[in-house]
Design a protein around this motif. Structure first.
Motif, PDB file in Angstrom:
ATOM      1  N   THR A 204      44.225  42.637  42.295  1.00  0.00           N
ATOM      2  CA  THR A 204      42.926  42.249  42.354  1.00  0.00           C
ATOM      3  C   THR A 204      43.092  40.760  42.555  1.00  0.00           C
ATOM      4  O   THR A 204      43.714  40.000  41.916  1.00  0.00           O
ATOM      5  N   TRP A 215      33.532  36.116  45.349  1.00  0.00           N
ATOM      6  CA  TRP A 215      34.289  37.363  46.062  1.00  0.00           C
ATOM      7  C   TRP A 215      35.207  37.868  45.090  1.00  0.00           C
ATOM      8  O   TRP A 215      35.961  37.310  44.607  1.00  0.00           O
ATOM      9  N   LYS A 216      35.241  39.213  45.071  1.00  0.00           N
ATOM     10  CA  LYS A 216      36.349  40.077  44.252  1.00  0.00           C
ATOM     11  C   LYS A 216      36.734  41.080  45.011  1.00  0.00           C
ATOM     12  O   LYS A 216      36.023  41.810  45.809  1.00  0.00           O
ATOM     13  N   HIS A 217      38.128  41.395  45.338  1.00  0.00           N
ATOM     14  CA  HIS A 217      38.871  42.458  45.968  1.00  0.00           C
ATOM     15  C   HIS A 217      39.943  43.173  44.981  1.00  0.00           C
ATOM     16  O   HIS A 217      40.829  42.435  44.551  1.00  0.00           O
ATOM     17  N   SER A 218      39.824  44.394  45.197  1.00  0.00           N
ATOM     18  CA  SER A 218      40.919  45.211  44.498  1.00  0.00           C
ATOM     19  C   SER A 218      41.903  45.912  45.563  1.00  0.00           C
ATOM     20  O   SER A 218      41.146  46.530  46.394  1.00  0.00           O
ATOM     21  N   ILE A 221      44.657  43.869  51.233  1.00  0.00           N
ATOM     22  CA  ILE A 221      43.892  43.183  52.171  1.00  0.00           C
ATOM     23  C   ILE A 221      44.933  42.467  53.199  1.00  0.00           C
ATOM     24  O   ILE A 221      46.076  41.885  52.551  1.00  0.00           O
ATOM     25  N   GLN A 229      37.640  35.421  54.141  1.00  0.00           N
ATOM     26  CA  GLN A 229      36.721  35.103  53.244  1.00  0.00           C
ATOM     27  C   GLN A 229      37.240  33.769  52.410  1.00  0.00           C
ATOM     28  O   GLN A 229      36.369  33.115  51.514  1.00  0.00           O
TER      29      GLN A 229
END
Length: 231
Positions: A204, A215-218, A221, A229
């Motif tokens: 994460t 911004w948040k990403h799990s 990527i 980003q």
């Protein structure tokens, strides 16, 4: 001739019927998982993580049957296949593989914990503990004190996407040092903040600017998409 043909068809039908038997498999959220365990007498609960992970935290009455161990099949085969079996790992990857193997072994009812221990913890089913594991919220907030953007990467050594991303994240720590501060936190060693931030999937990534989440990403990527980003 007709009698012989009918016999062959009957044998074939029996063979297909036996092979076609499928287990009742459900992947269920923590609250339902906990409820089913509580209503199942002497519930069979299998923690399929490593012994080291099991020692740090496990569900009450769970038994460690390491999916990566050489004796997984031997140990699992000793359990009652006609009774429900509850399976979990850290985030769901290993438990899915274990469920498939348990089905092959003949277990008839299998419940898998959706999201594993990570989602269990973020659901706060257990009574909250005052014990701090890893950095505390105050220390975490101190990490965010910067005039630059802050990217926090929660990862684990066993996590395949995390391993794939590690080389370029390490490279970016130097290459983009003038634009962003990249902080990498081992999820297994910082469980307090995982629970605080309700993180139930790895990796994460959380991007902060002036201490606010931008911004948040799990999940995985690519380096290219991540850099977009951070511009």
């Amino acid at each position: 001739m007709k009698s012989h043909l009918l016999t062959l068809l009957f044998i074939s039908f029996l063979s297909v019927s036996c092979k076609g038997q499928t287990a009742n498999i459900e992947t269920i959220p923590p609250t339902v998982f906990a409820e089913k365990i509580s209503t199942t007498p002497n519930a069979q609960i299998l923690d399929v993580r490593t012994p080291e992970e099991y020692a740090k935290q496990h569900l009450d009455h769970a038994v460690n049957v390491n999916w990566k161990g050489n004796d997984f099949v031997e140990k699992a085969d000793k359990y009652n296949k006609t009774k429900p079996v509850f399976v979990y790992c850290l985030s769901g990857g290993r438990s899915k593989q274990a469920v498939a193997k348990l089905q092959e072994l003949g277990f008839t009812t299998i419940y898998e914990l959706q999201g594993g221990i990570l989602k269990w913890n973020s659901s706060e089913i257990d009574v909250p503990s005052d014990k701090i594991i890893g950095i505390c919220p105050q220390e975490y907030n101190d990490l965010l004190k910067s005039d630059k953007k802050i990217l926090v990467d929660f990862y684990a050594e066993w996590c395949a996407p995390c391993k794939k991303m590690a080389p370029y994240l390490t490279k970016m720590q130097t290459e983009m040092a003038d634009k962003v501060v990249i902080v990498r936190l081992n999820a297994d060693e910082n469980k307090t903040m995982l629970k605080e931030l309700k993180i139930d999937e790895l990796p994460t990534l959380i991007l902060y600017e002036n201490k606010e989440i931008k911004w948040k990403h799990s999940g995985y990527i690519s380096e290219e998409d991540l850099k977009k980003q951070l511009q």
